[in-house]
Design a protein around this motif. Sequence first.
Motif, short mmCIF file in Angstrom:
data_model
loop_
_atom_site.label_atom_id
_atom_site.label_comp_id
_atom_site.label_asym_id
_atom_site.label_seq_id
_atom_site.Cartn_x
_atom_site.Cartn_y
_atom_site.Cartn_z
N LEU A 45 -11.07 4.39 -5.20
CA LEU A 45 -11.04 3.21 -4.35
C LEU A 45 -10.55 1.97 -5.10
CD1 LEU A 45 -14.31 3.64 -2.27
CD2 LEU A 45 -11.96 4.15 -1.58
N GLN A 46 -10.67 1.98 -6.41
CA GLN A 46 -10.21 0.83 -7.20
C GLN A 46 -8.69 0.70 -7.15
OE1 GLN A 46 -12.00 2.09 -10.88
NE2 GLN A 46 -10.10 2.94 -11.68
N HIS A 47 -7.99 1.74 -6.72
CA HIS A 47 -6.54 1.68 -6.62
C HIS A 47 -6.06 1.42 -5.19
CE1 HIS A 47 -6.30 2.92 -10.74
NE2 HIS A 47 -6.96 4.03 -10.50
N LEU A 48 -6.99 1.27 -4.26
CA LEU A 48 -6.61 1.03 -2.87
C LEU A 48 -6.10 -0.40 -2.71
CD1 LEU A 48 -6.82 2.78 -0.24
CD2 LEU A 48 -8.80 1.37 0.34
N HIS A 49 -4.90 -0.52 -2.15
CA HIS A 49 -4.26 -1.83 -1.98
C HIS A 49 -5.06 -2.70 -1.00
CE1 HIS A 49 -1.18 -4.79 -0.82
NE2 HIS A 49 -0.63 -4.52 -2.00
N PRO A 50 -5.09 -4.01 -1.21
CA PRO A 50 -5.81 -4.90 -0.28
C PRO A 50 -5.37 -4.74 1.17
CG PRO A 50 -5.31 -6.09 -2.28
CD PRO A 50 -4.61 -4.75 -2.41
N PHE B 112 0.48 1.28 -12.59
CA PHE B 112 -0.16 1.24 -11.27
C PHE B 112 -1.31 0.24 -11.26
CE2 PHE B 112 -1.79 4.80 -13.75
CZ PHE B 112 -3.15 4.58 -13.74
N PRO B 113 -1.57 -0.35 -10.08
CA PRO B 113 -2.58 -1.42 -10.00
C PRO B 113 -4.00 -0.89 -9.95
CG PRO B 113 -1.60 -1.06 -7.86
CD PRO B 113 -0.86 -0.15 -8.81
N LEU B 114 -4.90 -1.62 -10.58
CA LEU B 114 -6.34 -1.38 -10.53
C LEU B 114 -6.96 -2.67 -10.01
CD1 LEU B 114 -8.49 0.14 -13.41
CD2 LEU B 114 -9.33 -1.64 -11.89
N TYR B 115 -7.62 -2.59 -8.87
CA TYR B 115 -8.22 -3.77 -8.24
C TYR B 115 -9.71 -3.80 -8.55
CZ TYR B 115 -3.83 -3.75 -5.66
OH TYR B 115 -2.49 -3.76 -5.32
N TYR B 116 -10.16 -4.88 -9.18
CA TYR B 116 -11.58 -5.04 -9.48
C TYR B 116 -12.28 -5.62 -8.26
CZ TYR B 116 -10.05 -4.53 -14.34
OH TYR B 116 -9.50 -4.07 -15.52
N ARG B 117 -13.28 -4.88 -7.76
CA ARG B 117 -13.99 -5.30 -6.55
C ARG B 117 -15.50 -5.28 -6.77
NH1 ARG B 117 -9.60 -2.04 -4.05
NH2 ARG B 117 -8.44 -3.38 -2.61
N SER C 250 0.82 -1.21 0.00
CA SER C 250 0.00 0.00 0.00
C SER C 250 0.86 1.26 0.00
CB SER C 250 -0.94 0.00 1.21
OG SER C 250 -0.23 -0.14 2.41
N ASN C 251 2.03 1.22 0.63
CA ASN C 251 2.92 2.39 0.61
C ASN C 251 3.44 2.68 -0.79
OD1 ASN C 251 2.81 3.01 3.40
ND2 ASN C 251 4.28 1.38 3.83
N ASP C 252 3.75 1.62 -1.55
CA ASP C 252 4.19 1.80 -2.92
C ASP C 252 3.10 2.46 -3.77
OD1 ASP C 252 6.67 0.57 -2.44
OD2 ASP C 252 5.81 -1.43 -2.77
N VAL C 253 1.88 2.01 -3.58
CA VAL C 253 0.76 2.54 -4.36
C VAL C 253 0.57 4.02 -4.08
CG1 VAL C 253 -1.73 2.43 -4.74
CG2 VAL C 253 -0.41 0.31 -4.53
N ARG C 254 0.57 4.39 -2.82
CA ARG C 254 0.33 5.81 -2.51
C ARG C 254 1.48 6.69 -2.98
NH1 ARG C 254 0.05 6.30 3.95
NH2 ARG C 254 -0.81 4.21 3.75
N ARG C 255 2.72 6.16 -2.94
CA ARG C 255 3.85 6.95 -3.44
C ARG C 255 3.72 7.21 -4.94
NH1 ARG C 255 7.01 4.23 0.64
NH2 ARG C 255 7.31 2.44 -0.75
N GLN C 256 3.19 6.23 -5.68
CA GLN C 256 2.99 6.43 -7.12
C GLN C 256 2.03 7.58 -7.38
OE1 GLN C 256 1.82 2.60 -8.77
NE2 GLN C 256 3.78 2.48 -9.78
#
Length: 206
Positions: free
Chosen positions: A122-127, A170-175, A3-9
């Motif tokens: 929210l689709q980019h929020l890490h699990p 960057f990741p996109l999480y399908y929820r 999650s830290n990597d995602v927010r830094r991006q």
Amino acid sequence: MDSNDVRRQWEARSGEYSPEYYAYYGPNDTSDALRCIFEQFLEPNASVLELGCSSGRHLSHLSVHGFENLAGIEVNPDAFDVMAETYPDLAAEGEFYLDAIEDVVTDFDDGEFDAVYSVETLQHLHPDAEWVFDELARITSDLLVTVENEGDVDRDGSTEPDVNYVNDDFPLYYRDWNTIFTDRGLVEVDAREGQRDTIRTFRTAQ
């Protein structure tokens, strides 16, 4: 990637999907869809929070149409410089938080906002940070709206989100946002398909 990597991006994002990018394109059909939803359920003085507001194109559209009590959370510091230049009235009158959603959402009181919404955020929020969903339900007093890309895959009962890397970046999480928020006590009152996103409107139990 955690999650830290995602927010830094997102904190350092420039070019495509940056605050300048969204300010250049301005309000769009999603902005108008949100306005229609809020006009249906809320009064103009309702408190509204956008998660990942970037430079404020959706909030500015709400402001122009009479909503007075607007707030946003954004992790990219450039967003507020762009907002001040592009939407100066919004920048001056809104309440904004320069931080990651995870680092500020616990500071809000129960039911602090009449409405909370996200547009492809929210689709980019890490699990690792999915506990945030509980907090969003907690701080919402009436309306929660998700405008997110849910993908078109069969989740076959799995609780783990499928992930796609946009431009190998960057990741996109399908929820399944219906399940996520109805499991937290909200009631889905509307769902509609957009060009690439699903717009879901939830209300708290009243």
